[in-house]
Design an enzyme around this catalytic site. Structure first.
Site, PDB file in Angstrom:
ATOM      1  N   ILE A  35       0.949  -1.207   0.022  1.00  0.00           N
ATOM      2  CA  ILE A  35      -0.001   0.006   0.116  1.00  0.00           C
ATOM      3  C   ILE A  35       0.782   1.274  -0.014  1.00  0.00           C
ATOM      4  CG2 ILE A  35      -1.656   1.335   1.485  1.00  0.00           C
ATOM      5  CD1 ILE A  35      -2.634  -1.382   2.628  1.00  0.00           C
ATOM      6  N   ASP A 171     -14.339   0.360   1.734  1.00  0.00           N
ATOM      7  CA  ASP A 171     -15.522   0.103   1.752  1.00  0.00           C
ATOM      8  C   ASP A 171     -16.444   0.784   1.045  1.00  0.00           C
ATOM      9  OD1 ASP A 171     -14.892  -2.142   3.547  1.00  0.00           O
ATOM     10  OD2 ASP A 171     -14.895  -0.875   5.205  1.00  0.00           O
ATOM     11  N   HIS A 198     -14.449  -2.129  10.052  1.00  0.00           N
ATOM     12  CA  HIS A 198     -13.809  -2.781   8.742  1.00  0.00           C
ATOM     13  C   HIS A 198     -13.406  -4.131   8.816  1.00  0.00           C
ATOM     14  CE1 HIS A 198     -11.607  -2.717   5.141  1.00  0.00           C
ATOM     15  NE2 HIS A 198     -10.419  -3.033   5.740  1.00  0.00           N
ATOM     16  N   MET A 247      -6.764   0.333  -2.191  1.00  0.00           N
ATOM     17  CA  MET A 247      -6.507   0.934  -0.645  1.00  0.00           C
ATOM     18  C   MET A 247      -5.774   1.982  -0.962  1.00  0.00           C
ATOM     19  SD  MET A 247      -7.306   0.745   2.408  1.00  0.00           S
ATOM     20  CE  MET A 247      -6.991   2.516   2.803  1.00  0.00           C
TER      21      MET A 247
END
Ligand code: NAD
Ligand code: LMR
Length: 337
Positions: A35, A171, A198, A247
């Site tokens: 990420i 999400d 989450h 992400m």
């Protein structure tokens, strides 16, 4: 690939149409990872970011050297293990994707034993070096790593509940993309509210609030896909990690929203997992709902609003799981300060 290009293009367009007014140092802890690298690139493309500080236990100087060649104005510096304090000093936003990702068959909670201490130690460094920064927790399990960070800041006497955010934007991104696929709409025009936490059952999409009413198997499949979208990526990557690119886009979007709000834009709202009054009477101190952002971080926490009977059942299941996840994080810091 096309969707990824569209999302990346949207971030770029938003970034280049913005005006950089204030000096904004943004730090990424875990910048060498799956990420961290694309997130650093997206932040480099954002003109609201004037200084980008990249830290990791391995590889951050290399990522910094690479990203620093991108022809935007911000200054990029990489920091090695001993240097976390210099990385954090003066930071307005600290994003923390440091920690291990899932492999197939694991839950996010299975990451707790490794990631709890990583987040605790980085939270200590942030509390000591940039106590007023906005702290954005990406490392899983978010439902527990956010309470861990809060406990650390409390123990140092610098906890500001308005400045701590669990990043649940992915999400919302998924819920919006998946409904657009079902309805044939433009995903750029969808922004589905997702509340709760989450992981699995704690992820509660509120389709009704966007005017959608799915029924039966189609509804169940949609909810399952949003709640377990992370597993879809973990399975597809076959042991090589979890979502990184989507992400990074979601993290860059949330950081951009905070910067916009800090620079005076009104009405900036994102769903995020924060210290929230909404379910404190049930012993649940953190909850994700729509949050208006402002110069001091959290400006206003919106209530859940009207939900259908079906969504209420999802919410009840969410609250049950969430309580245990939060307590686990708090207990960890109390027992392992
Ligand atoms: P990764 O293994 O590719 O990268 C993690 C990085 O963290 C590595 O570069 C590693 O060296 C670094 N790191 C480990 N310990 C550190 C420490 N003490 N200080 C600084 N850096 C440290 O993993 P990834 O795919 O980037 O995922 C990172 C985390 O983000 C995982 O916990 C994953 O579950 C989580 N995640 C969260 C969301 C979300 O929606 N919030 C989405 C995807 C992934
Ligand atoms: C996600 O939702 O993709 C992340 O939380 C990573 C994971 O473990 O699923």
């Amino acid at each position: 690939m096309f969707a990824a290009r569209q999302a990346f293009g949207a971030v770029q367009r938003r970034a280049f149409s913005a005006t950089a007014r204030d000096a904004s140092k943004v730090a990424v802890l875990g910048a060498g990872g799956g990420i961290g690298q694309p997130l650093s690139l997206l932040l480099k493309l954002n003109p609201r970011v004037t200084e980008l500080a990249l830290y990791d236990i391995k590889g951050a100087p290399g990522v910094a050297a690479d990203v620093s060649h991108v022809n935007t104005k911000s200054v990029v510096k990489g920091y090695e293990q001993a240097d976390v304090a210099s990385c954090l000093k003066g930071a307005e936003i600290v994003l923390i994707p440091a920690g291990v990702p899932r492999k197939p068959g694991m839950t996010r909670d299975d990451l707790f034993n490794t990631n709890a201490s990583i987040v605790r130690d980085l939270a200590k460094a942030a509390a000591e070096n940039c106590p007023n920064a906005n702290i954005l927790i990406i490392a899983n399990p978010v439902n527990s790593t956010v309470p861990i960070t809060a406990e650390v800041f409390k123990s140092k006497g610098v906890y500001d509940p308005k400045r701590l955010f669990g990043v649940t934007t992915l999400d919302i991104v998924r819920a919006s993309r998946f409904i657009s696929q079902l309805k044939g709409t433009d995903p750029a025009n969808e922004n589905i509210t997702v509340i709760g936490g989450h992981s699995g059952a704690t992820i509660v999409p509120l389709l009704s609030q966007a005017g959608y009413n799915l029924e039966g198997e189609e509804r169940d499949a949609y909810i399952k896909r949003v709640q377990f979208g992370g597993d879809e990526v973990v399975q597809a990557k076959g042991g090589a990690g979890s979502a990184t690119l989507s992400m990074a886009m979601a993290g860059a979007r949330f950081a951009e929203s905070l910067l916009k709000a800090a620079q005076g834009e009104k009405g900036v709202v994102e769903c995020t997992f924060v210290d929230s009054p909404l379910f404190k009477d049930q012993g649940i101190d953190f909850f994700s709902s729509q949050v208006e952002l402002g110069p001091n971080g959290v400006e206003k926490i919106h209530p859940v609003g009207k939900v259908t009977e079906y969504e209420q059942k999802l919410l009840d299941a969410c609250l049950k799981d969430l309580k245990g996840n939060i307590t686990k994080g708090v207990k960890f810091v109390q027992e392992n300060p």
